[in-house]
Write a protein that holds these residues in place. Structure first.
Motif, PDB file in Angstrom:
ATOM      1  N   MET A 111     -59.656 -32.394  52.424  1.00 24.70           N
ATOM      2  CA  MET A 111     -59.623 -32.978  51.090  1.00 24.70           C
ATOM      3  C   MET A 111     -60.547 -34.198  51.047  1.00 24.70           C
ATOM      4  N   ALA A 112     -60.876 -34.634  49.853  1.00 26.93           N
ATOM      5  CA  ALA A 112     -61.816 -35.754  49.704  1.00 26.93           C
ATOM      6  C   ALA A 112     -61.261 -37.044  50.282  1.00 26.93           C
ATOM      7  N   PHE A 113     -59.968 -37.297  50.063  1.00 29.30           N
ATOM      8  CA  PHE A 113     -59.351 -38.543  50.507  1.00 29.30           C
ATOM      9  C   PHE A 113     -58.158 -38.223  51.401  1.00 29.30           C
ATOM     10  N   PRO A 114     -58.386 -38.046  52.702  1.00 24.69           N
ATOM     11  CA  PRO A 114     -57.310 -37.575  53.587  1.00 24.69           C
ATOM     12  C   PRO A 114     -56.112 -38.509  53.663  1.00 24.69           C
ATOM     13  N   ARG A 115     -56.358 -39.824  53.778  1.00 22.91           N
ATOM     14  CA  ARG A 115     -55.226 -40.751  53.894  1.00 22.91           C
ATOM     15  C   ARG A 115     -54.437 -40.832  52.590  1.00 22.91           C
ATOM     16  N   LEU A 116     -55.136 -40.838  51.484  1.00 23.45           N
ATOM     17  CA  LEU A 116     -54.462 -40.808  50.190  1.00 23.45           C
ATOM     18  C   LEU A 116     -53.606 -39.551  50.071  1.00 23.45           C
ATOM     19  N   ASN A 117     -54.099 -38.455  50.600  1.00 24.97           N
ATOM     20  CA  ASN A 117     -53.359 -37.186  50.602  1.00 24.97           C
ATOM     21  C   ASN A 117     -52.058 -37.330  51.373  1.00 24.97           C
ATOM     22  N   ALA A 118     -52.124 -37.962  52.536  1.00 29.95           N
ATOM     23  CA  ALA A 118     -50.923 -38.143  53.354  1.00 29.95           C
ATOM     24  C   ALA A 118     -49.923 -39.073  52.667  1.00 29.95           C
ATOM     25  N   VAL A 119     -50.416 -40.154  52.082  1.00 30.31           N
ATOM     26  CA  VAL A 119     -49.526 -41.087  51.380  1.00 30.31           C
ATOM     27  C   VAL A 119     -48.823 -40.381  50.224  1.00 30.31           C
ATOM     28  N   ALA A 120     -49.566 -39.548  49.479  1.00 25.55           N
ATOM     29  CA  ALA A 120     -48.973 -38.824  48.347  1.00 25.55           C
ATOM     30  C   ALA A 120     -47.830 -37.936  48.823  1.00 25.55           C
ATOM     31  N   PHE A 121     -47.999 -37.281  49.980  1.00 27.28           N
ATOM     32  CA  PHE A 121     -46.901 -36.441  50.474  1.00 27.28           C
ATOM     33  C   PHE A 121     -45.685 -37.274  50.827  1.00 27.28           C
ATOM     34  N   TRP A 122     -45.855 -38.362  51.579  1.00 25.45           N
ATOM     35  CA  TRP A 122     -44.690 -39.099  52.081  1.00 25.45           C
ATOM     36  C   TRP A 122     -43.922 -39.799  50.980  1.00 25.45           C
ATOM     37  N   MET A 123     -44.500 -39.873  49.787  1.00 25.17           N
ATOM     38  CA  MET A 123     -43.740 -40.398  48.648  1.00 25.17           C
ATOM     39  C   MET A 123     -42.685 -39.398  48.172  1.00 25.17           C
ATOM     40  N   GLY A 182     -52.448 -37.128  43.921  1.00 22.52           N
ATOM     41  CA  GLY A 182     -52.870 -35.794  44.302  1.00 22.52           C
ATOM     42  C   GLY A 182     -53.894 -35.223  43.341  1.00 22.52           C
ATOM     43  N   ALA A 183     -53.708 -35.467  42.036  1.00 17.12           N
ATOM     44  CA  ALA A 183     -54.638 -34.940  41.038  1.00 17.12           C
ATOM     45  C   ALA A 183     -56.039 -35.514  41.232  1.00 17.12           C
ATOM     46  N   ILE A 184     -56.118 -36.813  41.486  1.00 19.88           N
ATOM     47  CA  ILE A 184     -57.429 -37.431  41.753  1.00 19.88           C
ATOM     48  C   ILE A 184     -58.088 -36.764  42.952  1.00 19.88           C
ATOM     49  N   THR A 189     -62.186 -33.250  45.186  1.00 20.48           N
ATOM     50  CA  THR A 189     -62.507 -32.259  46.219  1.00 20.48           C
ATOM     51  C   THR A 189     -63.210 -31.053  45.624  1.00 20.48           C
ATOM     52  N   ILE A 190     -62.675 -30.526  44.518  1.00 17.61           N
ATOM     53  CA  ILE A 190     -63.241 -29.308  43.929  1.00 17.61           C
ATOM     54  C   ILE A 190     -64.614 -29.565  43.327  1.00 17.61           C
ATOM     55  N   VAL A 191     -64.810 -30.723  42.719  1.00 19.02           N
ATOM     56  CA  VAL A 191     -66.100 -31.014  42.083  1.00 19.02           C
ATOM     57  C   VAL A 191     -67.163 -31.341  43.117  1.00 19.02           C
ATOM     58  N   LYS A 192     -66.806 -32.074  44.171  1.00 20.75           N
ATOM     59  CA  LYS A 192     -67.804 -32.655  45.072  1.00 20.75           C
ATOM     60  C   LYS A 192     -67.944 -31.987  46.428  1.00 20.75           C
ATOM     61  N   LEU A 218     -53.839 -35.451  35.268  1.00 25.41           N
ATOM     62  CA  LEU A 218     -54.540 -36.719  35.079  1.00 25.41           C
ATOM     63  C   LEU A 218     -54.354 -37.274  33.675  1.00 25.41           C
ATOM     64  N   PHE A 219     -54.307 -36.399  32.680  1.00 25.10           N
ATOM     65  CA  PHE A 219     -54.206 -36.865  31.302  1.00 25.10           C
ATOM     66  C   PHE A 219     -52.760 -37.022  30.833  1.00 25.10           C
ATOM     67  N   GLY A 220     -51.850 -36.205  31.343  1.00 25.98           N
ATOM     68  CA  GLY A 220     -50.491 -36.218  30.824  1.00 25.98           C
ATOM     69  C   GLY A 220     -49.501 -37.032  31.622  1.00 25.98           C
ATOM     70  N   LEU A 221     -49.630 -37.023  32.950  1.00 34.18           N
ATOM     71  CA  LEU A 221     -48.622 -37.651  33.793  1.00 34.18           C
ATOM     72  C   LEU A 221     -48.518 -39.157  33.598  1.00 34.18           C
ATOM     73  N   PRO A 222     -49.613 -39.891  33.371  1.00 38.03           N
ATOM     74  CA  PRO A 222     -49.446 -41.329  33.107  1.00 38.03           C
ATOM     75  C   PRO A 222     -48.550 -41.624  31.912  1.00 38.03           C
ATOM     76  N   VAL A 223     -48.509 -40.727  30.933  1.00 38.31           N
ATOM     77  CA  VAL A 223     -47.662 -40.940  29.757  1.00 38.31           C
ATOM     78  C   VAL A 223     -46.191 -40.852  30.140  1.00 38.31           C
TER      79      VAL A 223
END
Length: 549
Positions: A111-123, A182-184, A189-192, A218-223
């Motif tokens: 994935m593009a951001f491996p550590r961010l990926n791990a943090v997202a899981f442990w939440m 995760g969405a970020i 990852t898919i674009v780049k 990305l657009f709905g969850l912040p709401v």
């Protein structure tokens, strides 16, 4: 297109551990494959927890009297059942499959951001622990339903600052932040990070659908996250965003909630549609019919999903023009969805079909989805929705989508990619037994809710009039059968994973980058990044998918 590595995108890169033993699944791993399995196993454990809550609920409803658990306990159980099944089962397991498969399918090393990926899981385990801990606070867990509407959710009979509703809101907020992270990661990852030659119209449909679903996130969850924080402030800080006794607007929360929570249905079901699009061509030995149209329809579903939420508010004082507008937009979702169903039907039609367990689950899920779609069209109609609003008709429709389609679709995915993830082959007999118990149990459990709703039985009640007893007995028998259906699945997965016999590298003779590497895949996925030259679903065609180096 040149190959872009993780290092080109971010400095947030960690070396993957070479270990292959079980301890890595309990570590802060940055390998997307380990994180994917962490998500999947964690989600299944929570699925079992939510299923136990459901069986207690069906045990209560097998008789008209409220005679199994206290009414407040019942309210807590159905609140926690919905919360755990949505935020603990469907979202995490879909994220797990996306984590495992997307980099492999697009030819990336991670994935593009491996550590961010791990943090997202442990939440996710943190949110789950919070939810379970709410059983031990004064007053017990939240009792306002998984939607947590005020003013009911603002009631605090214990008077304590820390109560079940506060903990529920904290858990939902943590889960929401995890999903945003995760969405970020997925979109980047898919674009780049696609391999050379992996153009958008060479991507597997599963990747297209994950991409579309994460755009919705990305657009709905912040709401929704903002709404949860505002409700938390009403409960703890004395604000009055939604408190009608202090000139707040409780209907405003419904808009915050459903602006995301109905598109969330598409966040959940789009990856399952991707699973169908991967499995049907393999077991029909035919190219996916209308590949480009199917791909674009995913984006169309994502776009339309943002203008349908008010159909949940038809009886909340909604103006007539708004009812009509959102009835039309809700019905319009059936167009891109129907395109997909037509494409899958055309793919299957005339194919050399093999009904192995993944195909059985995918085909069964498709049948149940078509039925759910028919009832969904009826619910989009204002006159029918007003009649059956807040009845079991809505519950039946919702569970045909969430269990009949999503959960069975996830079982299809587990069986299909199990050899890839473990290097082992599951037992076909146990897999088929699991399918038939699940398919029969799903229909026995959720079909009776439709006549119950049409007859007027309200949802969220622990007692009911005696004339509803027959259908509730049938539904409860189906619910218990679904509980039993998990036993052959658990036995199959554990015994197969522990078995010494290796699965073939590609037991399905599937076309896809994930199948050109070993099973399980190596740490960095590919010794050399592949160059994609062929079609993603070229079954029966001679050109290769990747160029020879």
């Amino acid at each position: 297109m040149t190959n872009i590595s993780v290092e080109d995108i971010t400095n947030d890169v960690a070396q993957h551990e070479p270990t292959t033993n079980w301890k890595r699944y309990f570590s802060f791993s940055t390998d997307h494959k380990v994180i994917g399995i962490q998500y999947i196993v964690t989600a299944f454990i929570l699925f079992l927890v939510g299923g136990i809550f459901a069986m207690v609920i069906r045990g209560e409803l097998i008789t008209p009297q409220s005679d199994l658990v206290d009414r407040s306990v019942y309210n807590a159980l159905f609140t926690m059942h919905g919360t755990v099944m949505l935020f603990g089962w469907t979202f995490p397991i879909l994220t797990g499959f996306a984590n495992y498969l997307v980099p492999l399918m697009i030819g990336a090393r991670d994935m593009a951001f491996p550590r961010l990926n791990a943090v997202a899981f442990w939440m996710i385990p943190i949110a789950a622990i919070l939810l379970m801990a709410s059983f031990f606070v004064p007053g017990g867990p939240a009792q306002a339903g998984w939607w947590s509407y005020p003013p009911v959710s603002l009631q605090n009979p214990t008077g304590n600052l820390i109560n079940g509703e506060v903990i529920w809101l904290l858990a939902v907020a943590i889960s929401g932040v995890s999903s945003i992270m995760g969405a970020i990661n997925f979109v980047t990852t898919i674009v780049k990070m696609r391999a050379p030659g992996m153009t958008f119209f060479r991507m597997p449909i599963f990747v297209w659908n994950v991409f579309s679903a994460q755009i919705i996130q990305l657009f709905g969850l912040p709401v929704l996250t903002a709404g949860a924080v505002m409700l938390l402030l009403d409960l703890t800080a004395g604000t009055s965003f939604f408190d009608p006794t202090k000139e707040g607007d409780p209907v405003l929360f419904q808009h915050f909630f459903w602006f995301y929570s109905h598109p969330a249905v598409y966040v959940i079901i789009l990856p399952v549609f991707g699973v169908f699009s991967e499995i049907f061509p393999v077991f029909a030995r035919k190219p996916l019919f209308g590949y480009k149209i199917v791909a674009v329809s995913s984006l169309l579903i994502a776009g339309v999903s943002g203008i349908v939420w008010v159909h949940h508010l038809y009886v909340s004082g909604t103006s007539a023009w708004m009812r009509m507008f959102f009835m039309v937009t809700t019905m319009f979702v059936s167009v891109p969805t129907g395109i997909k169903v037509f494409a899958w039907t055309a793919t299957i039609w005339g194919g050399k079909l093999r009904f192995d367990t993944p195909m059985l689950f995918a085909f069964g899920a498709l049948i149940l989805f078509v039925f759910a779609g028919i009832t969904g069209i009826t619910l989009s109609s204002v006159p029918i929705d007003v009649h059956v609003n807040n009845t079991y008709y809505v519950v039946g429709h919702f569970h045909y989508v969430l269990y009949g389609t999503v959960t069975m679709g996830m079982f299809a995915a587990i069986y299909f990619w199990f050899p890839k993830m473990t290097g082992r082959m599951y037992y076909e007999g146990l897999g088929k037994l699991h399918f038939w118990l699940t398919f029969i149990g799903t229909n026995l459990n959720f079909f009776p809710m439709h006549p119950l709703g049409l007859q007027g039985m309200l949802r969220r009640v622990s007692s009911y009039a005696p004339e509803y007893e027959f259908w509730n007995i049938v539904a409860s028998v189906g619910g218990f059968l679904l509980g039993v259906s998990t036993l052959p699945f658990i036995l199959n997965m554990i015994s197969s994973w522990m078995h010494d016999q290796q699965a073939p590298k590609n037991p399905w003779r599937a076309i896809g980058l994930e199948w050109i590497v070993s099973s399980p895949p190596p740490v960095e996925n590919f010794e050399e990044i592949p160059v994609v030259v062929g079609e993603p679903y070229g079954y029966g065609k001679s050109e290769p998918l990747v160029a020879e180096h």
